[in-house]
Scaffold this active site. Structure first.
Site, PDB file in Angstrom:
ATOM      1  N   LYS A  35     -96.025  38.675  20.277  1.00 20.39           N
ATOM      2  CA  LYS A  35     -96.351  39.584  21.388  1.00 20.39           C
ATOM      3  C   LYS A  35     -97.552  40.436  21.003  1.00 20.39           C
ATOM      4  CE  LYS A  35     -94.017  43.437  22.659  1.00 20.39           C
ATOM      5  NZ  LYS A  35     -95.114  44.365  22.924  1.00 20.39           N
ATOM      6  N   LYS A  68     -98.179  44.415  31.001  1.00 22.76           N
ATOM      7  CA  LYS A  68     -97.483  45.264  31.986  1.00 22.76           C
ATOM      8  C   LYS A  68     -98.364  45.563  33.202  1.00 22.76           C
ATOM      9  CE  LYS A  68     -94.542  47.568  28.578  1.00 22.76           C
ATOM     10  NZ  LYS A  68     -95.249  47.238  27.315  1.00 22.76           N
TER      11      LYS A  68
END
Ligand code: 5BU
Length: 251
Positions: A35, A68
Site C-alpha cells: 500500500k 482516498k
C-alpha cells in the site's frame, strides 16, 4: 494470498524514495499487497514507479495506492488518470470515500475498468471518532453491490457480508475483500487518533481478510534497519495467516 500464503499488506509511509523502495524489496516476499501514499515521497519521479513495478513482478504482489478519492465523478476521473502521478497507469487497486455517492464510482470506473483495475470503498475507518458508522457504512456497501464489475472490497474493521442487504438480495456469490488498517501487535494507538487491534482480533474475531500494517513493521526512526523490517514482516505475516487459517477452518 493463497500462492504466497500471506494476508499481509504493508503500508509504506516514508518520504524518501530510497527508503520506500528498500522497505518494499525487504517485505516483498512476505506480502500480498503493497500500500502506497505516493504523494508523500519528496524526491518522486517516474523512475520510482518503474522500480515499484519491477518489485511487484519480482516479489509477486499487487500495488494499492491509498488515494482516498472524494470528489465528483469528473474530477476523480482526472485525478486518477492524470497529473504528476497517473495513478491508474500503475496502481492495480485504489480506494475512494463513499461520501459523494455512486457518481464517484462511475467516474473512477470510466478510467479503471478498461485497465482492469479494482476499487476499494471506505466503509469504516480505523481512527478514533470516525464518522463512518451505521447507515453511512450500509450505504457504502450498497454502492459496492451496485458496481461489482469494479468494486472488489472495502476498507473496514469488520466483515461486511450482510450489512446493508435487503430481503430478497442474492448474496450467495458475494465475496468482497475486507482490508483492515489499524493493526499492531505492540501498541494500542498513536498520538494522533490511530487505533490498533491485533491480527487475531481483526481477522479471526471480526472476519477481515487482509491486515494492513505500517509503522508496526518499520517503526518511526529515521534510520531504516532492514533486518528488523524483515523480522517484523515475518512476524506479522505469520500472525495474520494463522488467524486467517483458523477462521476459514471454523467456517
Ligand atoms: P500505521 O502506521 O499502521 O498506523 O499506518 C496505517 C496506514 O493505513 C496509513 O497509511 C493510513 O493512511 C492508512 N489508513 C488507516 O490507518 N486507517 C484507515 O481507516 C484508512 C487508512 Br482508510
Amino acid at each position: 494470498m493463497e500462492r504466497k500464503q500471506t494476508n499481509l499488506s504493508v503500508s509504506v509511509d516514508v518520504t524518501k524514495a530510497k527508503d520506500f523502495l528498500a522497505i518494499i524489496d525487504t517485505v516483498g516476499p512476505f506480502v500480498c499487497l503493497i500500500k502506497t501514499h505516493i504523494d508523500i515521497i519528496e524526491d518522486f519521479d517516474s523512475t520510482v514507479i518503474d522500480r515499484l513495478q519491477e518489485l511487484s513482478k519480482k516479489h509477486d504482489f499487487l500495488i494499492f495506492e491509498d488515494r482516498k478519492f472524494a470528489d465528483i465523478g469528473n474530477t476523480v476521473a482526472l485525478q486518477y488518470s492524470s497529473g504528476v502521478y497517473k495513478i491508474a497507469s500503475w496502481a492495480h487497486i485504489t480506494n475512494a470515500h463513499a461520501v459523494p455517492g455512486p457518481s464517484i464510482v462511475t467516474g473512477l470506473a470510466s478510467i479503471g475498468v478498461p485497465l482492469q483495475r479494482g476499487l476499494i470503498l471506505l466503509a469504516e475507518m480505523s481512527s478514533k471518532g470516525a464518522l463512518t458508522t451505521g447507515s453511512y457504512t450500509e450505504d457504502a456497501v450498497r454502492m459496492a453491490r451496485a458496481r461489482r464489475d469494479f468494486v472488489i472490497g472495502f476498507i473496514a474493521q469488520h466483515r461486511m457480508e450482510t450489512i446493508g442487504a435487503s430481503e430478497g438480495d442474492d448474496l450467495a456469490d458475494e465475496d468482497f475483500l475486507v482490508l483492515a488498517p489499524g493493526v499492531g501487535l505492540d501498541a494500542k494507538g498513536d498520538a494522533m487518533g490511530q487505533q490498533y487491534r491485533t491480527p487475531e482480533e481483526v481477522v479471526l474475531a471480526c472476519g477481515c481478510d487482509i491486515i494492513i500494517v505500517g509503522r508496526g513493521i518499520y517503526g518511526k526512526s529515521d534510520q531504516l534497519n532492514t533486518e528488523s523490517v524483515e523480522e517484523q514482516a515475518k512476524r506479522y505475516r505469520s500472525a495474520g495467516w494463522d488467524a486467517y487459517k483458523k477462521r476459514v477452518s471454523l467456517s
